[in-house]
Scaffold this motif. Structure first.
Motif, PDB file in Angstrom:
ATOM      1  N   ARG A 130      34.640  35.211  42.775  1.00  0.00           N
ATOM      2  CA  ARG A 130      34.544  34.599  41.439  1.00  0.00           C
ATOM      3  C   ARG A 130      33.586  33.419  41.519  1.00  0.00           C
ATOM      4  O   ARG A 130      33.756  32.546  42.382  1.00  0.00           O
ATOM      5  CB  ARG A 130      35.920  34.098  40.965  1.00  0.00           C
ATOM      6  CG  ARG A 130      36.921  35.213  40.784  1.00  0.00           C
ATOM      7  CD  ARG A 130      38.237  34.692  40.225  1.00  0.00           C
ATOM      8  NE  ARG A 130      39.261  35.723  40.323  1.00  0.00           N
ATOM      9  CZ  ARG A 130      40.543  35.529  40.036  1.00  0.00           C
ATOM     10  NH1 ARG A 130      40.957  34.345  39.626  1.00  0.00           N
ATOM     11  NH2 ARG A 130      41.409  36.517  40.158  1.00  0.00           N
ATOM     12  N   GLU A 132      33.124  30.366  40.595  1.00  0.00           N
ATOM     13  CA  GLU A 132      33.705  29.169  39.986  1.00  0.00           C
ATOM     14  C   GLU A 132      33.216  27.935  40.724  1.00  0.00           C
ATOM     15  O   GLU A 132      32.519  28.033  41.721  1.00  0.00           O
ATOM     16  CB  GLU A 132      35.226  29.158  39.947  1.00  0.00           C
ATOM     17  CG  GLU A 132      36.013  30.180  40.652  1.00  0.00           C
ATOM     18  CD  GLU A 132      37.469  30.156  40.140  1.00  0.00           C
ATOM     19  OE1 GLU A 132      37.775  29.465  39.166  1.00  0.00           O
ATOM     20  OE2 GLU A 132      38.285  30.832  40.757  1.00  0.00           O
ATOM     21  N   ARG A 138      39.903  26.439  45.716  1.00  0.00           N
ATOM     22  CA  ARG A 138      39.118  27.250  44.780  1.00  0.00           C
ATOM     23  C   ARG A 138      37.796  27.636  45.441  1.00  0.00           C
ATOM     24  O   ARG A 138      36.861  26.855  45.482  1.00  0.00           O
ATOM     25  CB  ARG A 138      38.874  26.432  43.507  1.00  0.00           C
ATOM     26  CG  ARG A 138      38.652  27.296  42.282  1.00  0.00           C
ATOM     27  CD  ARG A 138      38.634  26.483  41.012  1.00  0.00           C
ATOM     28  NE  ARG A 138      39.942  26.158  40.499  1.00  0.00           N
ATOM     29  CZ  ARG A 138      40.804  27.043  39.996  1.00  0.00           C
ATOM     30  NH1 ARG A 138      40.478  28.312  39.940  1.00  0.00           N
ATOM     31  NH2 ARG A 138      41.975  26.678  39.547  1.00  0.00           N
ATOM     32  N   GLU A 139      37.771  28.826  45.988  1.00  0.00           N
ATOM     33  CA  GLU A 139      36.560  29.309  46.641  1.00  0.00           C
ATOM     34  C   GLU A 139      35.904  30.382  45.774  1.00  0.00           C
ATOM     35  O   GLU A 139      36.505  30.858  44.826  1.00  0.00           O
ATOM     36  CB  GLU A 139      36.891  29.911  48.020  1.00  0.00           C
ATOM     37  CG  GLU A 139      37.388  28.908  49.043  1.00  0.00           C
ATOM     38  CD  GLU A 139      38.887  28.697  48.963  1.00  0.00           C
ATOM     39  OE1 GLU A 139      39.593  29.590  48.474  1.00  0.00           O
ATOM     40  OE2 GLU A 139      39.357  27.608  49.377  1.00  0.00           O
ATOM     41  N   PHE A 142      37.617  34.591  48.138  1.00  0.00           N
ATOM     42  CA  PHE A 142      38.957  34.277  48.631  1.00  0.00           C
ATOM     43  C   PHE A 142      39.717  35.597  48.786  1.00  0.00           C
ATOM     44  O   PHE A 142      39.240  36.646  48.355  1.00  0.00           O
ATOM     45  CB  PHE A 142      39.674  33.313  47.680  1.00  0.00           C
ATOM     46  CG  PHE A 142      39.847  33.849  46.281  1.00  0.00           C
ATOM     47  CD1 PHE A 142      38.808  33.763  45.371  1.00  0.00           C
ATOM     48  CD2 PHE A 142      41.023  34.464  45.881  1.00  0.00           C
ATOM     49  CE1 PHE A 142      38.945  34.287  44.080  1.00  0.00           C
ATOM     50  CE2 PHE A 142      41.175  34.979  44.594  1.00  0.00           C
ATOM     51  CZ  PHE A 142      40.126  34.880  43.690  1.00  0.00           C
ATOM     52  N   GLN A 144      43.174  37.988  48.464  1.00  0.00           N
ATOM     53  CA  GLN A 144      44.467  38.207  47.803  1.00  0.00           C
ATOM     54  C   GLN A 144      45.218  39.344  48.473  1.00  0.00           C
ATOM     55  O   GLN A 144      44.613  40.331  48.889  1.00  0.00           O
ATOM     56  CB  GLN A 144      44.249  38.595  46.330  1.00  0.00           C
ATOM     57  CG  GLN A 144      43.820  37.439  45.460  1.00  0.00           C
ATOM     58  CD  GLN A 144      43.724  37.833  43.991  1.00  0.00           C
ATOM     59  OE1 GLN A 144      43.618  39.003  43.657  1.00  0.00           O
ATOM     60  NE2 GLN A 144      43.767  36.843  43.117  1.00  0.00           N
ATOM     61  N   ARG A 275      48.385  33.220  31.169  1.00  0.00           N
ATOM     62  CA  ARG A 275      47.534  33.774  32.227  1.00  0.00           C
ATOM     63  C   ARG A 275      46.192  34.283  31.704  1.00  0.00           C
ATOM     64  O   ARG A 275      46.044  34.641  30.554  1.00  0.00           O
ATOM     65  CB  ARG A 275      48.246  34.855  33.030  1.00  0.00           C
ATOM     66  CG  ARG A 275      49.602  34.361  33.494  1.00  0.00           C
ATOM     67  CD  ARG A 275      50.129  34.964  34.738  1.00  0.00           C
ATOM     68  NE  ARG A 275      49.143  35.623  35.547  1.00  0.00           N
ATOM     69  CZ  ARG A 275      48.352  34.980  36.403  1.00  0.00           C
ATOM     70  NH1 ARG A 275      48.444  33.689  36.567  1.00  0.00           N
ATOM     71  NH2 ARG A 275      47.480  35.650  37.104  1.00  0.00           N
ATOM     72  N   SER A 295      48.496  27.436  41.560  1.00  0.00           N
ATOM     73  CA  SER A 295      49.511  28.438  41.853  1.00  0.00           C
ATOM     74  C   SER A 295      49.176  29.131  43.176  1.00  0.00           C
ATOM     75  O   SER A 295      48.009  29.238  43.545  1.00  0.00           O
ATOM     76  CB  SER A 295      49.529  29.483  40.729  1.00  0.00           C
ATOM     77  OG  SER A 295      48.256  30.082  40.620  1.00  0.00           O
ATOM     78  N   VAL A 296      50.198  29.600  43.889  1.00  0.00           N
ATOM     79  CA  VAL A 296      49.926  30.381  45.099  1.00  0.00           C
ATOM     80  C   VAL A 296      49.950  31.878  44.795  1.00  0.00           C
ATOM     81  O   VAL A 296      49.432  32.681  45.558  1.00  0.00           O
ATOM     82  CB  VAL A 296      50.900  30.075  46.263  1.00  0.00           C
ATOM     83  CG1 VAL A 296      50.655  28.693  46.827  1.00  0.00           C
ATOM     84  CG2 VAL A 296      52.348  30.243  45.844  1.00  0.00           C
ATOM     85  N   ALA A 297      50.548  32.235  43.668  1.00  0.00           N
ATOM     86  CA  ALA A 297      50.596  33.651  43.288  1.00  0.00           C
ATOM     87  C   ALA A 297      50.657  33.769  41.771  1.00  0.00           C
ATOM     88  O   ALA A 297      51.131  32.861  41.090  1.00  0.00           O
ATOM     89  CB  ALA A 297      51.811  34.326  43.911  1.00  0.00           C
ATOM     90  N   GLY A 298      50.172  34.883  41.265  1.00  0.00           N
ATOM     91  CA  GLY A 298      50.224  35.084  39.815  1.00  0.00           C
ATOM     92  C   GLY A 298      50.265  36.566  39.499  1.00  0.00           C
ATOM     93  O   GLY A 298      49.730  37.386  40.245  1.00  0.00           O
ATOM     94  N   ALA A 320      49.652  38.947  42.656  1.00  0.00           N
ATOM     95  CA  ALA A 320      48.664  38.710  43.721  1.00  0.00           C
ATOM     96  C   ALA A 320      48.879  37.326  44.315  1.00  0.00           C
ATOM     97  O   ALA A 320      49.004  36.340  43.577  1.00  0.00           O
ATOM     98  CB  ALA A 320      47.252  38.826  43.155  1.00  0.00           C
ATOM     99  N   GLY A 322      47.355  34.317  46.661  1.00  0.00           N
ATOM    100  CA  GLY A 322      46.080  33.793  47.163  1.00  0.00           C
ATOM    101  C   GLY A 322      46.275  33.274  48.587  1.00  0.00           C
ATOM    102  O   GLY A 322      46.929  32.258  48.806  1.00  0.00           O
ATOM    103  N   ARG A 325      45.197  29.667  49.611  1.00  0.00           N
ATOM    104  CA  ARG A 325      46.115  28.632  49.100  1.00  0.00           C
ATOM    105  C   ARG A 325      47.426  28.634  49.868  1.00  0.00           C
ATOM    106  O   ARG A 325      47.992  27.588  50.148  1.00  0.00           O
ATOM    107  CB  ARG A 325      46.382  28.846  47.609  1.00  0.00           C
ATOM    108  CG  ARG A 325      45.178  28.482  46.788  1.00  0.00           C
ATOM    109  CD  ARG A 325      45.547  28.230  45.347  1.00  0.00           C
ATOM    110  NE  ARG A 325      44.345  28.260  44.541  1.00  0.00           N
ATOM    111  CZ  ARG A 325      44.312  28.390  43.234  1.00  0.00           C
ATOM    112  NH1 ARG A 325      45.449  28.495  42.563  1.00  0.00           N
ATOM    113  NH2 ARG A 325      43.173  28.408  42.581  1.00  0.00           N
TER     114      ARG A 325
END
Ligand code: ATP
Ligand code: MG
Length: 437
Positions: A130, A132, A138-139, A142, A144, A275, A295-298, A320, A322, A325
């Motif tokens: 991504r 970003e 925030r990479e 990354f 998942q 989300r 968040s570590v997961a979403g 998923a 991350g 993280r």
């Protein structure tokens, strides 16, 4: 493994000539010094996958760009701003996957995976991309680990997915994970809420950020996910979805919450959690921990995704995690990863051409018997090799010289006490095992 200090990006003094290449911004190497952490996370994820009967599914990193445009959604940040899209030489528009779920569903439809199981449980692991703004947690590349259950809309599966993620965090001994949970309704009830939300924001349009003014037309629910301060403030009095749910969504969400409660999961209903992906319906969730800024997961339920991709209706739910993280949380919480090497390990040194030549064969024999062999055979002198043995903190060294080759033996040295003995080659494996017990 010892590690030299990290260099700053773009470092290096002037006049040295051309700079060596560096990795692309926001995309990091995973170095040997972090191996234990990665092994630890992957071991935990694999164990949980196995215990929950999630099957292996791997998909390509590159997919048709349209897969994410139709799946993740054109009006999401992920597709609108963060996707790496390029044209191949053959003229195809493709993308580096920004997330895994559309790929999982594509594969499910393409290979008729629903035929084999109802529902199908799969895990999916790999790098995501991504574009970003890189910062802590925030990479741009990354990793998942994702769990998905495809083919059943029962609330029990929403909770199975949540429990799988929680079991993963538990296996890693991560403290106080908190489940944030909400529902965003379905095709029947969401339009009503959407309209209500739209009229709330319409009258406050001048206070919104530029992106949200646009989102107001394209996807009003996304306003609730905006991280701009002024938009977050407006959110406080926005209408909540729970007041607009149809009976079916209300019952579904109630069942999910009951089961979450039954299983002792720490949770917090968050009526504004929406989300950032378009395909979600009904249950949406995130897992946060006190040691992670994000968040570590979403995840959530995505019953309409299959249809959006041109297939039949396939109710599904997924989450998923991350891994970068999660690793940060592990480090912050002082979790000690298990040693990578829990097998017996020896250091192998050889002096002289003949000994060096004989080394590979003896080392192979040791390895075939489950013994890890570390060496520095490129170094000529015994002294240099033993220095390497000391640095690698291995307590048993095997020394092979001209004489030993001639005699068919090896010197076994205890690196802590310095005591050494000669052992016949035919007994070497046994003797090593005895000493490492
Ligand atoms: P955020 O709100 O922090 O941007 P997200 O909603 O975009 O997260 P998801 O798309 O749900 O995240 O991805 C699931 C998980 O992947 C996140 O909980 C996080 O742990 C991880 N993740 C997402 N984006 C990144 C990133 N750029 N770098 C590292 N990890 C990420
Ligand atoms: Mg994001």
């Amino acid at each position: 493994m010892p590690h030299p200090p990290a260099q700053k990006k773009g470092d290096g003094s002037k006049g040295e000539g051309k700079q060596p290449f560096q990795s692309v911004k926001g995309m990091a190497d995973i170095l040997p010094k972090d191996a234990q952490w990665w092994y630890m996370m992957i071991d935990a994820a694999r164990t949980v996958s196995e215990l929950h009967n999630f099957h292996f599914l791997e998909t390509p990193v590159v997919e048709p760009a349209a897969l994410f445009e139709s799946g993740t959604g054109l009006s999401t940040d992920i597709v609108e701003k963060q996707m790496y899209v390029f044209k191949t030489k053959g003229g195809d528009r493709v993308a580096l996957r920004p997330e895994g779920t559309p790929s999982v569903m594509r594969s499910y439809l393409e290979h008729h995976l629903g035929y084999y199981a109802l529902p199908l449980k799969v895990f999916h692991y790999g790098p995501m991309f991504r574009y970003e703004r890189p910062q802590a947690g925030r990479e741009r590349q990354f990793h998942q680990w994702e769990f998905d259950i495809l083919g059943d809309g029962d609330p029990i599966y929403d909770v199975e997915i949540i429990l799988a993620a929680m079991d993963f965090l538990k296996a890693l001994k991560i403290k106080n994970p908190l489940l944030k949970i909400n529902t965003i309704g379905c095709r029947v009830c969401r339009p009503g809420y959407r309209e209500r939300l739209k009229s709330y924001y319409q009258t406050r349009k001048e206070k919104l950020c530029e992106d949200c003014v646009r989102r107001l037309q394209t996807n009003p629910l996304r306003l609730l996910d905006c991280k701009e301060k002024r938009c977050e403030e407006l959110k406080r009095n926005a209408p909540i979805v729970l007041d607009y749910l149809c009976q079916a969504c209300n019952n579904h969400f109630r069942s999910v919450l009951e089961l979450v409660e039954d299983n002792g999961i720490a949770y917090e209903p968050d009526p504004y959690l929406v989300r950032g992906l378009d395909y979600y319906n009904r249950t949406v969730f995130e897992v946060v921990t006190p040691s992670s800024p994000g968040s570590v997961a979403g995840g959530g339920r995505y019953d309409y995704l299959a249809e959006q991709l041109g297939g039949h209706m396939v109710p599904a739910v997924g989450i998923a995690m991350g891994l970068e993280r999660v690793m940060e949380v592990l480090k912050k919480e002082g979790v000690v990863p298990p040693q990578v090497r829990n097998r017996p390990t020896v250091f192998f040194a050889a002096v002289g051409e003949q000994a060096k030549k004989a080394s590979l064969r003896i080392m192979r024999e040791l390895r075939a018997n489950g013994i890890v062999v570390v060496e520095a055979l490129g170094k000529r002198s015994l002294k240099a090799q033993l220095k390497a043995a000391n640095r690698s903190k291995i307590s048993l060294a095997l020394l092979l010289g001209q004489q030993e080759v001639f005699e068919g033996s090896m010197m076994v040295r205890n690196m802590v006490t310095g005591a050494q003995e000669t052992v016949v080659l035919s007994n070497l494996v046994e003797e090593v095992k005895k000493r490492l017990r």
